[in-house]
Design a protein around this motif. Sequence first.
Motif, mmCIF file in Angstrom:
data_model
loop_
_atom_site.group_PDB
_atom_site.id
_atom_site.type_symbol
_atom_site.label_atom_id
_atom_site.label_comp_id
_atom_site.label_asym_id
_atom_site.label_seq_id
_atom_site.Cartn_x
_atom_site.Cartn_y
_atom_site.Cartn_z
ATOM 1 N N THR A 1 41.511 30.854 31.011
ATOM 2 C CA THR A 1 40.691 29.772 31.574
ATOM 3 C C THR A 1 40.823 29.712 33.093
ATOM 4 N N VAL A 2 42.066 29.778 33.580
ATOM 5 C CA VAL A 2 42.278 29.679 35.027
ATOM 6 C C VAL A 2 41.735 30.912 35.738
ATOM 7 N N ALA A 3 41.842 32.073 35.099
ATOM 8 C CA ALA A 3 41.310 33.296 35.720
ATOM 9 C C ALA A 3 39.809 33.180 35.958
ATOM 10 N N GLY A 4 39.123 32.453 35.083
ATOM 11 C CA GLY A 4 37.689 32.263 35.265
ATOM 12 C C GLY A 4 37.352 31.341 36.418
ATOM 13 N N LEU A 5 38.333 30.562 36.902
ATOM 14 C CA LEU A 5 38.098 29.645 38.024
ATOM 15 C C LEU A 5 38.310 30.316 39.371
ATOM 16 N N ILE A 6 38.904 31.513 39.366
ATOM 17 C CA ILE A 6 39.208 32.196 40.621
ATOM 18 C C ILE A 6 37.991 32.999 41.067
ATOM 19 N N PRO A 7 37.417 32.689 42.189
ATOM 20 C CA PRO A 7 36.236 33.450 42.651
ATOM 21 C C PRO A 7 36.618 34.880 43.027
ATOM 22 N N GLU A 8 35.660 35.774 42.892
ATOM 23 C CA GLU A 8 35.907 37.176 43.210
ATOM 24 C C GLU A 8 36.270 37.367 44.682
ATOM 25 N N ALA A 9 35.804 36.475 45.522
ATOM 26 C CA ALA A 9 36.103 36.584 46.955
ATOM 27 C C ALA A 9 37.592 36.403 47.247
ATOM 28 N N SER A 10 38.312 35.761 46.303
ATOM 29 C CA SER A 10 39.750 35.549 46.511
ATOM 30 C C SER A 10 40.572 36.785 46.208
ATOM 31 N N VAL A 11 39.942 37.794 45.589
ATOM 32 C CA VAL A 11 40.641 39.032 45.276
ATOM 33 C C VAL A 11 40.403 39.999 46.425
ATOM 34 N N ASN A 12 41.384 40.130 47.303
ATOM 35 C CA ASN A 12 41.227 40.954 48.494
ATOM 36 C C ASN A 12 41.350 42.434 48.162
ATOM 37 N N ASP A 13 40.973 43.264 49.105
ATOM 38 C CA ASP A 13 41.157 44.707 48.941
ATOM 39 C C ASP A 13 42.647 45.027 48.846
#
Length: 487
Positions: free
Chosen positions: A73-85
Amino acid sequence: MPAYWLFLIVLAIAAVGFVLGRMRALQSAKGDSRALHSLKGYYGWNVALKVLIPALLVLVVWQLAYPLYTNATVAGLIPEASVNDGSSADLVLAEVRRTANGLEAAVASGQIADTQARDTLADPVAMTDSLRSAGQIVTSELTTPILNAAQHYRAMGETGALIRTVVVLLVAFGGLFWGLSDSYKDFRARNTVEQTVKYLLIAAASIAILTTLGIVLSLIGNTIRFFNLYPASEFFGSLTWQPSFGGGSELGIWPLLWGTLYISFVALLVAVPIGLFAAVYLSEYASPKLRAFAKPALEVLAGIPTIVYGLFALLTIGPLLISVFGPDGAGWMTGTRSVMTAGIAMGIMLIPFVSSLSDDIINAVPQAMRDGSYGLGATKSETVKQVVLPAALPGIVGAVLLAASRAIGETMIVVLGAGAAARLSLNPLEAMTTVTTRIVSQLTGDADFASPEALVAFALGMTLFVLTLGLNVFALYIVRTYREQYD
């Protein structure tokens, strides 16, 4: 409510149910226990088991399943922009969990107000400073999405704990009333309890299989995660082991695997001759009185903690070797930690494994074979060399392979005796390291368990598991084949 308090409450309800079940059964028989179908204790156990088994089963399933649901559930709240290179969703989720745990600990210690921890509009920079001031681990500056996800994770944990408490207690009280409704004189309580215990014994017997399956699945899952972040071709193809949590790691397994096999080989060179000769002497030459004393005394070595062997290697074997091969001697050895230091100490530890198993195998050789050899004029030594040892050879090989798998999995002796240098070298007087010591090193400290440098421990563990499992299966196959032949 913490899970351990909930567990104690369920035990208390079961204890009350045990007493009430006995009393209710006796009341239905008007106080005459002879009118009961079963002994009165069975009625109590019937109630207690109907409380314990469903409630604890729900508790265990909840403890295993709810974290998976929370993470998804929490993983779905994390926007893709927060996952850096250079990062991954798992690394970000690990940061969310760490932040949530930090918020919980800081609130519990009174260093952060609960309203501040729940404020979705809180400044992430200020919250980062607050958490660090509270002594909590924050690996980077928090962002608003990460902080909000951590707050949601913490809220879900609190809600889940409340729901868990309510559900488990409802199931426990439901089992209590179910058991009490069965507590009448004609109920076959003994049959029900014994059938339930039978199923519990089956479940207990299945634990070993399920545990092995769980270990394998855990290793496989985390190994796949590692290979998604680090190429398998470099892991199995590189000859360099140089982890760096700051990036630029070289994680080749071969230096570690070489150190593992080299130290194990030296240990077997020490343990196999001494253990085998001791087994031959105790089984063929020693008097019954001497054997009754010497065999238990030799097996005492198996009960010594491995950390003691490590200290013995570091404080005794290492200085002894350096006095002979060091700067004042041959000049080949520069420090007390080396392959020889750890190998000799590990070999001493393995002596009782080899000697005890070999002794049992030699004693299993039929006496008729010895008598036949003596009848043909052979001496005792000739009989041992030409009859007993060839007959016992398959079992002895199995014992050696079991000792080898034990040596491959050893950690503490290697940590203290062999050092931490990952290198490919034939010199037994140099320091080296093994797979097991690197697993410990990669999983200790403040390492992020979603980073390649931490996940590599699972790939190392999987490799070691396959290696030792193959040795154990081969050894058991040889031993069973031998026993089928001579039992």
